[in-house]
Write an enzyme that holds these catalytic residues in place. Structure first.
Site, PDB file in Angstrom:
ATOM      1  N   CYS A   1      -3.747   1.322   6.518  1.00  8.13           N
ATOM      2  CA  CYS A   1      -4.142   0.599   7.741  1.00  8.13           C
ATOM      3  C   CYS A   1      -4.792   1.535   8.765  1.00  8.13           C
ATOM      4  O   CYS A   1      -5.536   1.065   9.620  1.00  8.13           O
ATOM      5  CB  CYS A   1      -2.964  -0.154   8.330  1.00  8.13           C
ATOM      6  SG  CYS A   1      -1.533   0.882   8.584  1.00  8.13           S
TER       7      CYS A   1
ATOM      8  N   ASN B   1       0.817  -1.226   0.000  1.00  3.51           N
ATOM      9  CA  ASN B   1       0.000   0.000   0.000  1.00  3.51           C
ATOM     10  C   ASN B   1       0.847   1.271   0.000  1.00  3.51           C
ATOM     11  O   ASN B   1       0.503   2.258  -0.644  1.00  3.51           O
ATOM     12  CB  ASN B   1      -1.029  -0.001   1.139  1.00  3.51           C
ATOM     13  CG  ASN B   1      -0.436  -0.272   2.485  1.00  3.51           C
ATOM     14  OD1 ASN B   1       0.669  -0.790   2.616  1.00  3.51           O
ATOM     15  ND2 ASN B   1      -1.176   0.068   3.522  1.00  3.51           N
TER      16      ASN B   1
ATOM     17  N   GLU C   1       3.000  -4.917  12.578  1.00  2.00           N
ATOM     18  CA  GLU C   1       2.142  -3.766  12.235  1.00  2.00           C
ATOM     19  C   GLU C   1       1.007  -4.334  11.409  1.00  2.00           C
ATOM     20  O   GLU C   1       1.157  -4.551  10.204  1.00  2.00           O
ATOM     21  CB  GLU C   1       2.926  -2.755  11.397  1.00  2.00           C
ATOM     22  CG  GLU C   1       4.062  -2.083  12.109  1.00  2.00           C
ATOM     23  CD  GLU C   1       3.614  -1.041  13.089  1.00  2.00           C
ATOM     24  OE1 GLU C   1       2.390  -0.788  13.207  1.00  2.00           O
ATOM     25  OE2 GLU C   1       4.488  -0.473  13.761  1.00  2.00           O
TER      26      GLU C   1
ATOM     27  N   PRO D   1       6.637  -6.370  -1.399  1.00  2.00           N
ATOM     28  CA  PRO D   1       5.505  -7.077  -2.001  1.00  2.00           C
ATOM     29  C   PRO D   1       5.748  -7.388  -3.477  1.00  2.00           C
ATOM     30  O   PRO D   1       6.424  -6.626  -4.169  1.00  2.00           O
ATOM     31  CB  PRO D   1       4.353  -6.088  -1.845  1.00  2.00           C
ATOM     32  CG  PRO D   1       5.014  -4.769  -1.702  1.00  2.00           C
ATOM     33  CD  PRO D   1       6.317  -4.995  -1.033  1.00  2.00           C
TER      34      PRO D   1
ATOM     35  N   GLU E   1       6.923   1.558  15.065  1.00  2.00           N
ATOM     36  CA  GLU E   1       7.832   2.030  14.025  1.00  2.00           C
ATOM     37  C   GLU E   1       7.730   3.547  14.065  1.00  2.00           C
ATOM     38  O   GLU E   1       6.655   4.093  14.255  1.00  2.00           O
ATOM     39  CB  GLU E   1       7.411   1.501  12.653  1.00  2.00           C
ATOM     40  CG  GLU E   1       7.635   0.006  12.535  1.00  2.00           C
ATOM     41  CD  GLU E   1       7.523  -0.504  11.103  1.00  2.00           C
ATOM     42  OE1 GLU E   1       6.608  -0.083  10.389  1.00  2.00           O
ATOM     43  OE2 GLU E   1       8.356  -1.333  10.719  1.00  2.00           O
TER      44      GLU E   1
ATOM     45  N   LYS F   1      12.036  -8.272   1.976  1.00  2.00           N
ATOM     46  CA  LYS F   1      11.148  -8.855   0.959  1.00  2.00           C
ATOM     47  C   LYS F   1       9.996  -7.889   0.747  1.00  2.00           C
ATOM     48  O   LYS F   1       9.090  -7.798   1.562  1.00  2.00           O
ATOM     49  CB  LYS F   1      10.582 -10.211   1.374  1.00  2.00           C
ATOM     50  CG  LYS F   1       9.837 -10.875   0.194  1.00  2.00           C
ATOM     51  CD  LYS F   1       8.769 -11.860   0.613  1.00  2.00           C
ATOM     52  CE  LYS F   1       7.495 -11.226   1.114  1.00  2.00           C
ATOM     53  NZ  LYS F   1       6.751 -10.428   0.100  1.00  2.00           N
TER      54      LYS F   1
END
Ligand code: NAD
Length: 477
Positions: A286, A154, A252, A179, A459, A177
Site C-alpha cells: 500500500c 499482501n 488502513e 485473506p 497501527e 479473518k
C-alpha cells in the site's frame, strides 16, 4: 525447487481446530502456476456464532489477566514463530508468491510485532487529578472488547500480527479473518499463539466469503472494534456496517504514493534505492512508490536509469533462489494491471520496460511507463502491482500540487539534498507518512496510517494501542 504444500488450513475457534464436517471449501491457489494446491474450509453461520460466543468468554478471561502474563504468552509466540520462520515462509510463498527470503523476513517481522506489543502494553498508563478536599479524578484505559480483524493477502502474516499484537497485548479478544488466498501461513501464526499457551476463546481464526463473514460478525453487538486493511471501497462498505452497532473502526486503505525526484538528488544512489523498492512484493504494497514525478532537467536520465535497472529484475517462482520478483497474489491483479497499462498506452504513455503479463500463473513483468498524462486511469487508480508511472515537473509548488492531487494520502516520498526543501515537502504533502531520501517509514515503533481516502487510525507505535483502548474517568469523593 519443489516443496509440497502439506498444510491443511482450518478454522480455529475456542482453542480448537475445525475443518471438514461438510463445510464448503475454496481452492488455495499457487499464484506461480495458477494451480490449486489445497482447500480452505469456509466458516458456517454456526462457526461464526461459536466464534463470537468464544470471543466474549475469552475477553472476560483475558482482560482480567495481568499485563505481564499476557506479554509472556505473546513473547513465547514470537519465539516459536522465529523458530518456524523458514517453514512458514515457504508456506507463505506457495500461497502468495513473494520470494521466500522476503516471506521468511515477513514472519520474523511478525514476531517482532508480538514482542514489541508485549512490552509496550506495560506502558498503558492512566492519570490521577487531585481535586480539593481530598477528592480524586482517576483516568484509566481499558480494553475496548472483542475485535474483528480483517487483514489482507499482501503481507498476510505481518499484517495479521499488526492487528493481533496490540489488540491482544491491550487485553482484547480477537476474531481474525485472514485473506482467503493465504490460509495456511495465517494458520501458522495462530498455531504459534496456541502453542504459546493462549487461553481458549481469546483468539479465533475464521475463513470464509469476506462479505458473509464481516456482515455476520459486525451484525453482533459482541464485536466492539473493527480493524480493516484493504481497498478503499471495502473500507467504506465496512464503515457503513459498523454504523449499525457503533463499532469503532481503524481503516488502513489504499494509497498511490507519489515520489518527487529533485534535480539535486544523488541520482545513481536514488535509482539504486527506488527500483528494488518499487518491485518489492511485486508492487503489492500500500506504500509502494508509484507515481514518479521527476524534475525536468534530470527526467530523461532518471527514466533511462530506471528502465535499465528494471530490465535486470529476474521474475519466477518465489521458491527459486534467484527470483527477485514473484507472481501477483491472485488472478484479479494481472487482469487489473493489464487494463491500466493498456489504457495508459492509449493515453500516450511510453513503455520503457516490461508492459506484459506472463504466460503462466499470475505474473506481470516489472514495468516502467514514461510521460503518463494525469488523465490516464493509472495516474488516478492505484495499480497495486509492479508498475511505475512517471511524468515531469518544473517547480517545487508544481511537484507538491501533483503529489496532492489524488484523494489518497497514505505515503509519499521525496529525494533531494536540500534540507529546507525537505522540510517544506514534509509539511505540505497530504499523507500519513513521508519518507525523505528514505523508504524507512514503517517501523514497529512508529505510527502507520493514512489521511483522506487512505483511512484513519494508526497501527504501530504507542498510537497503535489507542484504538483498542477506551478511556474511563472515575471520580472519587
Ligand atoms: P478487495 O477489495 O476485494 O479485497 C482486499 C482485502 O479485503 C482482501 O483481503 C479481502 O479478503 C478483504 N475483503 C474484501 N471484502 C471484504 C469484506 N466485505 N469484509 C471484510 N474483508 C473484505 O481487493 P483485492 O482484489 O483483493 O485487492 C485489490 C485492492 O485491494 C488493491 O487495489 C488495493 O488497493 C487493496 N489492498 C490494499 C491493501 C493494503 O495493504 N492497504 C492490501 C491488499 C489489498
Amino acid at each position: 525447487m519443489t516443496v509440497s504444500y502439506d498444510a491443511a488450513p482450518a478454522l480455529y475457534i475456542d482453542g480448537e481446530w475445525r475443518s471438514g464436517d461438510g463445510r464448503d471449501t475454496q481452492a488455495v491457489v499457487n499464484p506461480a502456476t495458477g494451480e490449486a494446491i489445497g482447500q480452505v474450509p469456509l466458516a458456517t453461520a454456526q462457526d461464526l456464532d461459536d466464534a463470537l460466543a468464544a470471543a466474549e468468554r475469552g475477553f472476560a478471561v483475558w482482560k482480567a489477566t495481568d499485563v505481564d502474563a499476557r506479554g509472556a504468552i505473546l513473547r513465547k509466540a514470537a519465539e516459536i514463530l522465529r523458530g518456524r520462520a523458514k517453514d512458514i515462509g515457504k508456506l507463505l510463498t506457495m500461497e502468495q508468491g513473494k520470494p521466500v527470503a522476503e516471506a521468511t523476513g515477513e514472519v520474523m517481522g511478525a514476531a517482532q510485532i508480538l514482542d514489541w506489543s508485549a512490552e509496550e502494553a506495560k506502558r498503558i498508563y492512566g492519570r490521577v487529578l487531585v481535586r480539593p478536599t481530598g477528592q480524586r479524578s482517576i483516568v484509566i484505559k481499558q480494553p475496548v472488547g472483542p475485535v474483528a480483524a480483517f487483514s489482507p493477502w499482501n503481507f498476510p502474516v505481518y499484517l495479521m500480527a499488526k492487528k493481533l499484537g496490540p489488540a491482544l497485548a491491550s487485553g482484547c479478544s480477537v476474531i481474525s479473518k485472514p485473506p482467503e488466498e493465504t490460509p495456511a501461513c495465517c494458520g501458522a501464526l495462530m498455531q504459534a499463539l496456541h502453542d504459546a499457551g493462549m487461553p481458549k476463546g481469546v483468539v479465533q481464526l475464521v475463513h470464509g466469503v469476506p462479505d458473509t463473514v464481516s456482515r455476520h460478525l459486525m451484525g453482533s453487538k459482541v464485536i466492539r472494534k473493527v480493524s480493516f486493511t484493504g481497498s478503499v471501497g471495502v473500507g467504506k462498505h465496512l464503515m457503513k456496517l459498523a454504523a449499525d452497532n457503533l463499532q469503532r473502526v481503524t481503516m488502513e486503505l489504499g494509497g498511490h504514493a507519489p515520489v518527487l525526484i529533485f534535480d539535486d538528488c544523488d541520482l545513481e544512489k536514488t535509482l539504486d534505492m527506488v527500483v528494488p523498492q518499487k518491485f518489492r512484493n511485486a508492487g503489492q504494497v500500500c506504500v509502494s512508490p508509484t507515481r514518479f514525478y521527476v524534475q525536468d532537467s534530470i527526467y530523461d536520465r532518471f527514466i533511462d536509469g530506471f528502465a535499465e535497472r528494471t530490465k535486470t529484475i529476474t521474475t519466477g517462482s518465489g521458491l527459486d533462489s534467484g527470483t527477485k520478483m514473484g507472481p501477483l497474489a491472485n488472478v484479479r491483479r494481472p487482469d487489473a494491471i493489464e487494463e491500466l497499462v493498456g489504457d495508459a498506452i492509449a493515453s500516450g504513455a511510453r513503455v520503457m520496460a516490461g508492459g506484459s503479463r506472463g504466460d503462466e500463473g499470475y505474473f506481470f513483468q516489472p514495468t516502467l511507463l514514461a510521460d503518463v498524462p494525469d488523465s490516464a486511469s493509472i495516474m488516478n487508480n492505484e495499480p497495486f502491482g509492479p508498475v511505475a508511472v512517471s511524468a515531469r515537473f518544473d517547480t517545487v509548488e508544481d511537484a507538491i500540487a501533483k503529489a496532492n492531487r489524488l484523494p489518497f494520502g497514505l505515503a509519499a516520498f521525496a529525494f533531494t539534498e536540500n534540507g529546507r526543501r525537505a522540510n517544506i515537502i514534509g509539511d505540505a504533502i497530504e499523507a500519513g507518512m513521508v519518507g525523505v531520501n528514505s523508504f524507512g517509514i514503517s517501523g514497529v515503533d512508529t505510527p502507520f496510517g493514512g489521511v483522506k481516502d487512505s483511512g484513519f487510525g494508526s497501527e504501530g507505535g504507542p498510537e497503535g494501542f489507542d484504538s483498542y483502548l477506551v478511556t474511563k474517568v472515575i471520580h472519587q469523593a
